[in-house]
Scaffold this motif. Structure first.
Motif, PDB file in Angstrom:
ATOM      1  N   HIS A 248     -25.824  30.749  53.403  1.00  0.00           N
ATOM      2  CA  HIS A 248     -24.679  29.285  53.257  1.00  0.00           C
ATOM      3  C   HIS A 248     -24.699  29.519  51.728  1.00  0.00           C
ATOM      4  CE1 HIS A 248     -26.521  24.579  52.357  1.00  0.00           C
ATOM      5  NE2 HIS A 248     -25.212  25.281  50.917  1.00  0.00           N
TER       6      HIS A 248
ATOM      7  N   HIS B 191     -20.536  28.495  50.325  1.00  0.00           N
ATOM      8  CA  HIS B 191     -18.864  27.739  50.365  1.00  0.00           C
ATOM      9  C   HIS B 191     -17.975  29.042  50.407  1.00  0.00           C
ATOM     10  CE1 HIS B 191     -21.606  24.235  50.237  1.00  0.00           C
ATOM     11  NE2 HIS B 191     -22.137  25.031  50.348  1.00  0.00           N
TER      12      HIS B 191
ATOM     13  N   HIS C 122     -31.398  24.700  50.260  1.00  0.00           N
ATOM     14  CA  HIS C 122     -31.290  25.084  49.472  1.00  0.00           C
ATOM     15  C   HIS C 122     -32.081  23.675  48.251  1.00  0.00           C
ATOM     16  CE1 HIS C 122     -28.718  21.140  49.473  1.00  0.00           C
ATOM     17  NE2 HIS C 122     -27.458  21.916  49.662  1.00  0.00           N
TER      18      HIS C 122
ATOM     19  N   LYS D  67     -23.991  21.003  60.285  1.00  0.00           N
ATOM     20  CA  LYS D  67     -24.566  20.589  58.874  1.00  0.00           C
ATOM     21  C   LYS D  67     -24.560  19.381  58.106  1.00  0.00           C
ATOM     22  CE  LYS D  67     -25.756  20.872  54.602  1.00  0.00           C
ATOM     23  NZ  LYS D  67     -25.038  21.764  53.821  1.00  0.00           N
TER      24      LYS D  67
ATOM     25  N   ASP E 159     -26.025  29.595  48.343  1.00  0.00           N
ATOM     26  CA  ASP E 159     -25.442  28.399  47.747  1.00  0.00           C
ATOM     27  C   ASP E 159     -24.081  28.345  47.378  1.00  0.00           C
ATOM     28  OD1 ASP E 159     -24.587  25.471  48.659  1.00  0.00           O
ATOM     29  OD2 ASP E 159     -25.721  25.197  47.003  1.00  0.00           O
TER      30      ASP E 159
ATOM     31  N   MET F  85     -19.613  26.927  54.880  1.00  0.00           N
ATOM     32  CA  MET F  85     -20.051  25.241  54.474  1.00  0.00           C
ATOM     33  C   MET F  85     -19.048  24.617  55.186  1.00  0.00           C
ATOM     34  SD  MET F  85     -23.411  24.426  54.423  1.00  0.00           S
ATOM     35  CE  MET F  85     -24.144  25.798  54.918  1.00  0.00           C
TER      36      MET F  85
HETATM   37 ZN    ZN Z   1     -23.955  24.315  49.944  1.00  0.00          ZN
END
Ligand code: ZN
Ligand code: DOR
Length: 344
Positions: free
Chosen positions: A13, A15, A173, A98, A246, A39
């Motif tokens: 996971h 970004h 998360h 997602k 994350d 993501m």
């Molecule tokens: Zn995230």
């Protein structure tokens, strides 16, 4: 133990953002992760197979020379996502969808308002052997921000998992004991990712002695009892919990603002920090499962074959990094010492 060698990890996971930001984020992740689940919350979001494929090309173009790093693509669910969108995504090699409740976090405005009407899409995901990745927080403004994850479990998560029994669900998360317990007790096919910040920090680290905007992320850091529950669950070695950083970059001025963005840019130190946590827990023997095995197994993908070695050696995370745009960004754990380092 002063050195540990594990199968090369994956980040389930993160970004990457887009455009020239990729020249920072992709190499930072590729330095130690073989694959990453990307993501789709770009502006505008990656809602279709076509958008996912072109985004994948831009990510691949930003890899360092010789890197075999592989991005694993996702699409973003909206109120308009159709069963056909899921079928097209499957054909394009997209692994997962997602689900952001609309307004829950950064770039989630196009997210889902009516979860109820998405059940045909959830069924289609299950039929196509794709995963549903969930940002599990309610968005009702009267619900306290520290309770929004627990509320999401009670209002939605329980139903999704029950009503679509063959759907693989990743509770992304997680931040609370409630979420850890939910996943532990859930049926097969339900798992969770855990970030470095939620293992290392609690809400005091964000608010005690002054507001620390660089520790502000969503779901928000919780009280220490929840942090302890997450640490206990990774120490247990349960295969239902695996690595998802994350990592979520925002330029410094976007974080240090009167309305700062949520997100910790952890790619520079995440693997080392997870190692530090497992070391603190006297559970280094559980690191490889969490970082390198359980995620691949859950996604039904082959495990990596290369290895990475970490050594016990202190180093400081930089105070600031220059983005390709020239803007500064403050990485997660900036200026702090990390006790493990990747051996190159
Ligand atoms: Zn995230
Ligand atoms: O802190 C966060 N940042 N949480 C999210 O869910 C999104 C992410 C981002 O995109 O910046």
């Amino acid at each position: 133990m002063n050195e540990i060698t594990i199968i090369k990890p994956d980040d389930w996971h993160l970004h990457f953002r887009d455009q020239d930001m990729l020249l920072e984020t992709v190499p930072a992740t590729a330095r130690c992760f073989e694959r990453a689940v990307v993501m789709p919350n770009l502006v505008p979001p990656v809602t279709t197979a076509e958008l996912a494929l072109s985004y994948k090309e831009r990510i691949l173009a930003a890899r360092p020379a010789g890197s075999t790093f592989t991005p694993l693509m996702t699409i973003y669910l909206t109120d308009k996502t159709s069963v056909e969108d899921i079928q097209d995504a499957k054909k394009a090699g997209v692994l997962a969808a997602k689900m952001y409740p609309a307004g829950a976090t950064t770039n989630s405005d196009s997210g889902v308002n009516s979860l109820e009407s998405l059940y045909p899409v959830f069924e289609a995901l299950a039929e196509n052997d794709m995963l549903l990745l969930i940002h599990g927080e309610v968005t009702q403004k009267h619900i306290d921000i520290f309770d929004r994850e627990k509320e999401f479990i009670d209002q939605h998560m329980v139903n999704i998992v029950k009503r679509v029994p063959n759907l693989k669900v990743v509770f992304e998360h997680i931040t609370t004991k409630d979420a850890a317990d939910f996943v532990l007790n859930a049926r097969e096919g339900v798992a969770a990712t855990i970030t470095p910040q939620h293992l290392l920090l609690n809400r005091n680290d964000m608010l005690d002695g002054g507001v620390r905007p660089h520790n502000y992320c969503l779901p928000i850091l919780k009280r220490s009892t929840h942090q302890e529950a997450l640490r206990a669950v990774v120490k247990s070695g349960s295969p239902k919990f695996f690595l998802g950083t994350d990592s979520a970059p925002h330029a410094r001025h976007r974080k240090e603002s009167d309305c700062g963005c949520a997100g910790c840019y952890s790619a520079w130190s995440a693997l080392e920090l997870y190692t530090q946590v497992f070391d603190e827990l006297d559970a280094l023997d559980k690191l490889e499962g969490f970082a390198s095995l359980y995620g691949a197994d859950f996604y039904g993908l082959p495990r990596n074959t290369e290895v990475v070695t970490l050594v016990r050696e202190a180093w400081d995370v930089p105070e600031s990094i220059a983005l390709p745009s020239g803007e500064p960004i403050v990485p997660f754990f900036a200026g702090k010492s990390v006790s493990w380092k990747i051996k190159t």
